[in-house]
Design an enzyme around this catalytic site. Structure first.
Site, PDB file in Angstrom:
ATOM      1  N   ASP A  35      -1.647   2.549   1.173  1.00  0.00           N
ATOM      2  CA  ASP A  35      -1.563   2.155   1.880  1.00  0.00           C
ATOM      3  C   ASP A  35      -0.367   2.923   3.596  1.00  0.00           C
ATOM      4  O   ASP A  35       0.381   3.484   3.182  1.00  0.00           O
ATOM      5  CB  ASP A  35      -1.072   0.753   2.756  1.00  0.00           C
ATOM      6  CG  ASP A  35      -0.104  -0.070   1.848  1.00  0.00           C
ATOM      7  OD1 ASP A  35       1.385   1.165   1.305  1.00  0.00           O
ATOM      8  OD2 ASP A  35       0.835  -1.059   1.293  1.00  0.00           O
ATOM      9  N   GLU A  87      -2.601  -8.985   2.664  1.00  0.00           N
ATOM     10  CA  GLU A  87      -1.913 -10.176   2.970  1.00  0.00           C
ATOM     11  C   GLU A  87      -2.589 -11.696   2.818  1.00  0.00           C
ATOM     12  O   GLU A  87      -4.155 -11.424   2.539  1.00  0.00           O
ATOM     13  CB  GLU A  87      -1.560  -9.582   4.469  1.00  0.00           C
ATOM     14  CG  GLU A  87      -1.905  -8.938   4.331  1.00  0.00           C
ATOM     15  CD  GLU A  87       0.228  -9.200   4.667  1.00  0.00           C
ATOM     16  OE1 GLU A  87       1.070 -10.027   3.898  1.00  0.00           O
ATOM     17  OE2 GLU A  87       1.045  -8.556   5.317  1.00  0.00           O
ATOM     18  N   ASN A 103       4.787 -13.041  -1.001  1.00  0.00           N
ATOM     19  CA  ASN A 103       4.042 -13.603  -0.714  1.00  0.00           C
ATOM     20  C   ASN A 103       2.703 -13.588  -1.108  1.00  0.00           C
ATOM     21  O   ASN A 103       1.731 -13.890  -1.358  1.00  0.00           O
ATOM     22  CB  ASN A 103       3.228 -13.761   1.106  1.00  0.00           C
ATOM     23  CG  ASN A 103       2.436 -12.535   1.658  1.00  0.00           C
ATOM     24  OD1 ASN A 103       3.427 -11.265   0.504  1.00  0.00           O
ATOM     25  ND2 ASN A 103       2.543 -12.106   2.725  1.00  0.00           N
ATOM     26  N   HIS A 150       1.583 -10.766  -1.810  1.00  0.00           N
ATOM     27  CA  HIS A 150       0.428  -9.438  -1.087  1.00  0.00           C
ATOM     28  C   HIS A 150       0.451  -8.705  -2.300  1.00  0.00           C
ATOM     29  O   HIS A 150       1.674  -7.917  -2.909  1.00  0.00           O
ATOM     30  CB  HIS A 150       0.415  -8.932   0.298  1.00  0.00           C
ATOM     31  CG  HIS A 150       1.537  -8.536   0.246  1.00  0.00           C
ATOM     32  ND1 HIS A 150       2.028  -7.830   2.165  1.00  0.00           N
ATOM     33  CD2 HIS A 150       2.983  -7.408  -0.319  1.00  0.00           C
ATOM     34  CE1 HIS A 150       3.431  -7.225   1.684  1.00  0.00           C
ATOM     35  NE2 HIS A 150       3.578  -7.306   0.588  1.00  0.00           N
TER      36      HIS A 150
HETATM   37  P1  PGA Z   1       9.538  -4.645  -1.917  1.00  0.00           P
HETATM   38  O1  PGA Z   1       7.415  -4.285  -0.817  1.00  0.00           O
HETATM   39  O2  PGA Z   1       8.995  -3.267  -3.421  1.00  0.00           O
HETATM   40  O3  PGA Z   1      10.037  -3.246  -0.675  1.00  0.00           O
HETATM   41  O4  PGA Z   1      10.068  -5.248  -2.223  1.00  0.00           O
HETATM   42  C1  PGA Z   1       7.039  -4.695  -1.863  1.00  0.00           C
HETATM   43  C2  PGA Z   1       5.661  -5.287  -1.677  1.00  0.00           C
HETATM   44  O5  PGA Z   1       5.746  -5.385  -0.525  1.00  0.00           O
HETATM   45  O6  PGA Z   1       4.172  -4.920  -1.695  1.00  0.00           O
END
Ligand code: PGA
Length: 242
Positions: free
Chosen positions: A67, A143, A136, A138
């Site tokens: 992404d 999302e 959450n 995702h």
């Molecule tokens: P993080 O993000 O590794 O910074 O916790 C993970 C994500 O949101 O996919």
């Protein structure tokens, strides 16, 4: 879905890096599916060390990233292109022409997304996809929602993701409100998937993914339908599964 519970972040990074190293050694022309965020940084450090020690060769490796924020220039130090260059690509002998990150400046977004998807197919699919997991549930920027767009697409970020990611920006207002992300179907094109998670803030997402119902309200739970997924999480991230 296989779940490996390790003591802490360092062990998670070592385990994840080991799986990635095996894929790279077995197939020097492999396609890596890569993720950004804090969680994979330890793994990327170990891959860079593997290269420095002469253990790994990335000269023929290709990559696709999950992404990118939209709109955001690749030169912006908060862009995921910048992150990948800094945390991995500039530290190994990968040919940057073989690395792909969605175009955060695309003028025709729909066309750019279709081209990204076609590129993944033209590369023969992804050999190993690395995923972090959002608080959450995702994956990428897919999302929680009542429906999920299957392939690469432009999406609006949820308030919780904007808040979680605001730590990297001067203020919450500076966080882009949109992103281009691979979809769940794009992720499922990977032959092998590893999910890395560390810390109590991920415990509910890991519980929902590993033992909740399959639901688009926890996109990561759909990974249970893929034949080769390994979750590597530390004890804190696994704490609600017991
Ligand atoms: P993080 O993000 O590794 O910074 O916790 C993970 C994500 O949101 O996919």
């Amino acid at each position: 879905m296989k779940v490996i519970v390790v003591k802490d972040y360092n062990e998670m990074s070592e385990k994840g890096a080991q799986i990635m190293k095996d894929v790279i050694k077995n197939n020097p022309e492999c396609v890596l599916g890569l993720a950004t965020g804090d969680t994979p940084i330890g793994m990327y450090n170990l891959l860079a060390e593997g290269y420095e020690k002469g253990e790994l060769d990335f000269s023929k490796v290709r990559s696709v990233n999950l992404d990118e924020y939209y709109p955001l220039s690749p030169d912006n130090d908060q862009s995921y292109r910048y992150f990948m260059n800094k945390n991995l690509f500039d530290r190994i002998n990968i040919d940057k022409a073989n690395t792909n990150v969605p175009d955060g400046m695309a003028k025709d977004v729909e066309k750019s997304c279709a081209e990204y998807e076609a590129k993944i197919d033209a590369m023969g699919g992804i050999d190993i996809q690395v995923l972090g997991i959002g608080r959450n549930g995702h994956i990428g920027f897919n999302e929680p929602d009542s429906e999920l767009v299957p392939t690469t697409h432009l999406t609006a970020l949820t308030d919780s993701t904007i808040e979680a990611n605001s730590r990297f920006f001067a203020s919450e207002n500076d966080v882009p409100k949109h992103a281009i992300t691979m979809g769940i179907e794009s992720v499922f094109k990977a032959r092998k998937i590893i999910v890395v998670a560390s810390g109590a803030s991920k415990a509910e997402a890991i519980r929902a993914t590993v033992c909740g119902n399959l639901s688009t309200n926890c996109p990561a739970s759909l990974l249970r339908l893929h034949p080769d997924v390994t979750i590597i999480c530390d004890e804190a991230a696994y704490s609600l599964c017991k």
